[in-house]
Design an enzyme around this catalytic site. Structure first.
Site, PDB file in Angstrom:
ATOM      1  NE  ARG A 151       9.742  22.458  43.191  1.00  0.00           N
ATOM      2  CZ  ARG A 151      10.620  22.066  42.269  1.00  0.00           C
ATOM      3  NH1 ARG A 151      10.191  21.574  41.113  1.00  0.00           N
ATOM      4  NH2 ARG A 151      11.918  22.158  42.498  1.00  0.00           N
ATOM      5  CE  LYS A 175      10.690  25.994  42.992  1.00  0.00           C
ATOM      6  NZ  LYS A 175      11.569  26.296  44.145  1.00  0.00           N
ATOM      7  CG  HIS A 246       7.252  20.744  50.161  1.00  0.00           C
ATOM      8  ND1 HIS A 246       7.184  20.952  48.797  1.00  0.00           N
ATOM      9  CD2 HIS A 246       8.547  20.983  50.507  1.00  0.00           C
ATOM     10  CE1 HIS A 246       8.377  21.323  48.347  1.00  0.00           C
ATOM     11  NE2 HIS A 246       9.216  21.345  49.367  1.00  0.00           N
ATOM     12  NE  ARG A 249       9.901  18.908  46.085  1.00  0.00           N
ATOM     13  CZ  ARG A 249      10.385  18.773  44.855  1.00  0.00           C
ATOM     14  NH1 ARG A 249       9.786  17.953  43.999  1.00  0.00           N
ATOM     15  NH2 ARG A 249      11.457  19.440  44.467  1.00  0.00           N
ATOM     16  CG  HIS A 272      16.069  19.598  44.144  1.00  0.00           C
ATOM     17  ND1 HIS A 272      16.291  18.650  45.132  1.00  0.00           N
ATOM     18  CD2 HIS A 272      14.941  20.256  44.518  1.00  0.00           C
ATOM     19  CE1 HIS A 272      15.342  18.734  46.044  1.00  0.00           C
ATOM     20  NE2 HIS A 272      14.520  19.697  45.696  1.00  0.00           N
ATOM     21  CE1 TYR A 281      13.644  15.864  51.013  1.00  0.00           C
ATOM     22  CE2 TYR A 281      14.979  16.492  49.125  1.00  0.00           C
ATOM     23  CZ  TYR A 281      13.843  16.652  49.896  1.00  0.00           C
ATOM     24  OH  TYR A 281      12.915  17.596  49.555  1.00  0.00           O
TER      25      TYR A 281
END
Length: 300
Positions: A151, A175, A246, A249, A272, A281
């Protein structure tokens, strides 16, 4: 009760959720909470009296105001986190949060470059500016984003020592502060070498610290400037290759799957927490496969 009267409660909630959520999520939840508290005031509902009806009334107002499904879904999550916090701290006898439903967001396929577009854009872009500090940074930013699928905020948070040239890896904090190690391709490492040797020293200042990427004043590169770097580089390439960070990504993930990478590996690389986030994806890859099949198979 005025908004300022809730400040202590909001701050306590901020600290409570800050331990396991990203700074971006915390800011969003706090903003959502202030909106909820304002609604409760308008209908005369005290914090200790929050029930399902009060929450549904607030969410219905969001829907009527035209909020997107994804926004309402996030506000549901924020409300649930808040009522759980109130219940856990003894401010609410019963937690109504689990009784409110989350609207299903429309999942759209991400926009991606195909492999040829990506290669062409990365090999061209702002080639004429590559000898300037800004040009070297732009190329390194784009190469690293595409090579790793990280990210843009994760890229901006990188320090020089997070890049292991010998192992060809980058240490990334995602995150919630979760750490992961991702592989980095040779072109990206070469672009980083040029940036570190000939670009970064020209922008470095006494307060630069260990930041890998620096802005014009020598501070850590911000996400806004990183996005501008990506658009400047990709927009200068031949063809319709302009894309946001993004999008790089998305492209990296799709190209990995197209090349035979397994879903779990891509999930780990992207950081993730849920495999469901990565599965979108596969839809992109299948859609492309279907188009190819329809064009090429004699009995399609």
């Amino acid at each position: 009760m005025t908004a300022s009267a809730y400040d202590d409660l909001v701050e306590e909630f901020r600290r409570h959720i800050g331990a396991d959520r990203s700074a971006h999520t915390v800011r969003a939840y706090v903003g959502d909470l202030r909106g909820l508290l304002g609604h409760l005031d308008s209908v005369g509902c005290a914090v200790g009296e929050i029930d399902v009806a009060a929450l549904r009334g607030w969410l219905a107002a969001q829907h009527e105001a035209g909020a997107a499904r994804s926004t309402v879904a996030r506000r549901v999550a924020a409300a649930r986190a808040f009522t759980a916090f109130l219940h856990r701290t003894g401010r609410l006898a019963v937690d109504p949060g689990p009784l409110i439903a989350t609207p299903k967001a429309h999942r759209t396929l991400p926009v991606v470059l195909d492999e040829a577009q990506a290669g062409s854009a990365l090999d061209s872009g702002t080639a004429s500016d590559d000898t300037t500090a800004d040009g070297l940074r732009r190329r390194a930013v784009v190469e690293l984003l595409y090579a790793t699928g990280i990210r843009v905020a994760e890229l901006c948070a990188l320090d020089v020592d997070d890049i292991d040239r010998e192992r060809r890896t980058a240490r990334v904090f995602g995150k919630g502060g979760r750490e992961r190690v991702v592989p980095v391709g040779v072109p990206a490492l070469d672009a980083l070498d040029r940036w570190l040797t000939s670009g970064r020293p020209h922008l470095a200042a006494p307060g630069s610290g260990p930041a890998l990427f620096l802005g014009a004043r020598g501070g850590r590169l911000g996400t806004r400037q990183a996005r501008r770097d990506v658009h400047a580089h990709m927009g200068a390439a031949e063809g319709d290759a302009d894309i946001a960070p993004h999008g790089l990504r998305h492209s990296a993930a799709t190209h990995l799957l197209n090349g035979g990478a397994d879903l779990r590996s891509v999930q780990e690389m992207l950081g993730h927490s849920s495999l469901r986030s990565t599965q979108i994806y596969t839809h992109v890859s299948i859609e492309r496969l279907t188009r190819t099949y329809n064009q090429a198979h004699p009995r399609a």
